[in-house]
Design an enzyme around this catalytic site. Structure first.
Site, mmCIF file in Angstrom:
data_model
loop_
_atom_site.group_PDB
_atom_site.id
_atom_site.type_symbol
_atom_site.label_atom_id
_atom_site.label_comp_id
_atom_site.label_asym_id
_atom_site.label_seq_id
_atom_site.Cartn_x
_atom_site.Cartn_y
_atom_site.Cartn_z
ATOM 1 N N SER A 66 35.877 39.602 43.554
ATOM 2 C CA SER A 66 36.491 38.331 43.196
ATOM 3 C C SER A 66 37.753 38.139 44.025
ATOM 4 C CB SER A 66 36.843 38.301 41.709
ATOM 5 O OG SER A 66 37.848 39.262 41.425
ATOM 6 N N LYS A 67 38.435 37.023 43.807
ATOM 7 C CA LYS A 67 39.611 36.694 44.606
ATOM 8 C C LYS A 67 40.732 37.722 44.461
ATOM 9 C CE LYS A 67 38.932 31.689 44.861
ATOM 10 N NZ LYS A 67 39.462 30.354 44.484
ATOM 11 N N ARG A 68 40.747 38.427 43.340
ATOM 12 C CA ARG A 68 41.828 39.410 43.174
ATOM 13 C C ARG A 68 41.680 40.590 44.138
ATOM 14 N NH1 ARG A 68 38.577 40.523 38.757
ATOM 15 N NH2 ARG A 68 37.908 42.696 38.511
ATOM 16 N N HIS A 69 40.493 40.747 44.726
ATOM 17 C CA HIS A 69 40.272 41.814 45.705
ATOM 18 C C HIS A 69 40.582 41.344 47.132
ATOM 19 C CE1 HIS A 69 37.379 42.920 42.374
ATOM 20 N NE2 HIS A 69 38.173 43.961 42.433
ATOM 21 N N GLY A 70 40.970 40.087 47.279
ATOM 22 C CA GLY A 70 41.210 39.522 48.611
ATOM 23 C C GLY A 70 40.392 38.252 48.758
#
Length: 476
Positions: free
Chosen positions: A243-247
């Site tokens: 997801s976006k929290r991983h980049g």
């Protein structure tokens, strides 16, 4: 199913245009592309835009641009499901002729009420099939459902997962046509894959639960299903779904950050596929070596550091002239005035060894396009001595008298200044470097001066010399 030798392999990438082309989708497209090319088959692009409310032209453009950036050129398409409604209704008529479908008049509110009740009773919240038992049609809005087998098992010989078995009791009667006349995802997909002659469906294993439903549709239509291969999902470093929290998860976001498509392709292929210990692959090697046998059953883990390493590798090995063209948009974004083509190639040549992205390279190139606004304080204290001020003023006189100004000439200039002032080369080079770039770190000073050119070097050295004199006067 015929053997691969007896048929033309046809694969497809079929995204829904409800957002950007994400990392997982790009990997799916890559696997389909490579499988088709390895078997000298066809790779088809299909846009699954039956969800009219969420689909957008912007998403379509983003998907197409992302695929083109990655070099995944399709042989046919793009086909649009929204333009194929007549074909779906032709196949719906076939199902009606074979008594495989029925009208369902249950309202969404009624379905939700029954679902809630089933959950409260500890039962599976599936459709109970009550409209399947109706003897005559009702005069009200309806959807059309498939008569799914109520007993037995559906077995799928997945090319990656092996045999997967589904209990038909767990499946409900699939909606094929909504009340607005639009086909649902599963119906449109099956009709498209039949009419487009798909031989292999390679997709993420989040679609695995759709497969038995689609098998029943193939059976209801009297058609043989293609072979299926479900690829494990991509996880973040914490082993949760990417997801976006991983980049960034958008492929084009990496383009905007200055990543090269070769690096992204090489990174994507290694998310779940391997060929021994080999890490770097050319496009031709990937086509030659790709096989579903080497796709792992475990999820791939997204490693941003590895992607950055791959990108720095490809930057170092890319042709300087080609790289200079790729760098231009990143320079323009920073408002830098374009230099001559030959100068830009030289700039790339001296920066690419120390850059990991095009964005980073453009940032590092700033001093080539405008003089330093100020000088790094630590560098000033260390290298802007009164002695260096005198040397810089002396160097300006020598440079003004030079008839040519190339790397060799500049090296001879430094030798003269060393001998005349009895100064170490590193001290001299660092003082000049700070004067020209504002920092104590840069590419080779001879290359920097050659690229800046004689007039610009004189101008910057004069400014630095004045700055040192001013410092000296303040100290007094």
């Amino acid at each position: 199913m015929n053997s691969l030798k007896d048929e033309t392999v046809r694969t497809r990438f079929a995204p829904s245009p409800t957002g950007y082309l994400h990392i997982g989708g790009a990997r799916t497209a890559l696997f389909n592309y490579l499988f088709a090319k390895h078997h000298k088959g066809k790779f088809i692009l299909r846009i699954e835009d039956t969800d009219q409310e969420r689909s957008s032209e912007e998403s379509i453009r983003g998907i197409v641009e992302g695929l083109k950036w990655l070099g995944l050129d399709w042989d046919e398409g793009p086909y649009f499901q929204s333009e194929r409604r007549a074909i779906y209704h032709q196949y719906l008529e076939k199902l009606k002729e074979r008594d495989k479908v029925y009208d369902c008049y249950c309202t969404p509110e009624e379905l939700e009420e029954r679902r809630t009740k089933a959950l409260a009773e500890g039962k599976k919240p599936k459709y109970d099939g009550r409209c399947r038992k109706l003897k005559s049609p009702l005069n009200k809005a309806s959807v059309i459902r498939l008569k799914t087998p109520e007993t037995g098992y559906t077995k799928i010989n997945d090319l990656i997962k092996g045999e997967v078995v589904f209990d038909n009791v767990e499946l409900d009667d699939l909606i094929l046509i909504r009340s607005d006349g639009f086909p649902t995802y599963n119906f449109a997909v099956v009709v498209d894959d039949i009419t487009m002659g798909m031989t292999h469906i390679i997709r993420g294993d989040d679609h695995l639960n759709n497969t038995p439903r689609q098998f029943h549709l193939y059976e209801a239509l009297g058609c043989n299903p293609p072979q299926f291969a479900h690829v494990p999902l991509i996880l973040g470093q914490d082993k949760s779904r990417l997801s976006k929290r991983h980049g960034a998860t958008s492929v084009l976001a990496y383009k905007e950050m200055g990543y090269l498509p070769q690096a992204m392709v090489n990174f994507l292929i290694r998310l779940g596929w391997s060929y021994g210990d080999q890490e770097i692959f050319s496009p031709d090697e990937l086509i030659e070596k790709f096989s579903l046998k080497n796709v792992g059953k475990a999820a791939g883990v997204f490693n941003a550091e590895k992607l950055l390493w791959l990108n720095s590798y490809y930057l170092k090995h890319e042709n300087d002239e080609a790289l200079s063209h790729l760098l231009i948009p990143f320079l323009e974004k920073r408002g830098f005035v374009r230099r001559e083509k030959k100068d830009l190639v030289k700039i790339v040549a001296c920066l690419k060894e120390r850059s990991k992205t095009l964005e980073e390279m453009a940032e590092a190139a700033e001093f080539f396009f405008k003089p330093p606004a100020d000088y790094a304080p630590d560098a000033v204290r260390k290298f802007f001595t009164p002695e260096m001020g005198n040397i810089i003023l002396d160097m300006i006189k020598y440079i003004k008298g030079m008839t040519s100004f190339n790397k060799g000439d500049i090296e001879l200039l430094f030798q003269k200044m060393q001998e005349k002032n009895n100064i170490k080369l590193v001290t001299l080079a660092q003082g000049v470097r700070v004067a020209l770039t504002g920092k104590s770190v840069s590419p080779g000073i001879y290359e920097v001066m050659e690229i800046l050119g004689k007039e610009e070097v004189i101008e910057r050295l004069t400014r630095a010399g004045d700055y040192i004199i001013q410092m000296k006067n303040i100290d007094k």
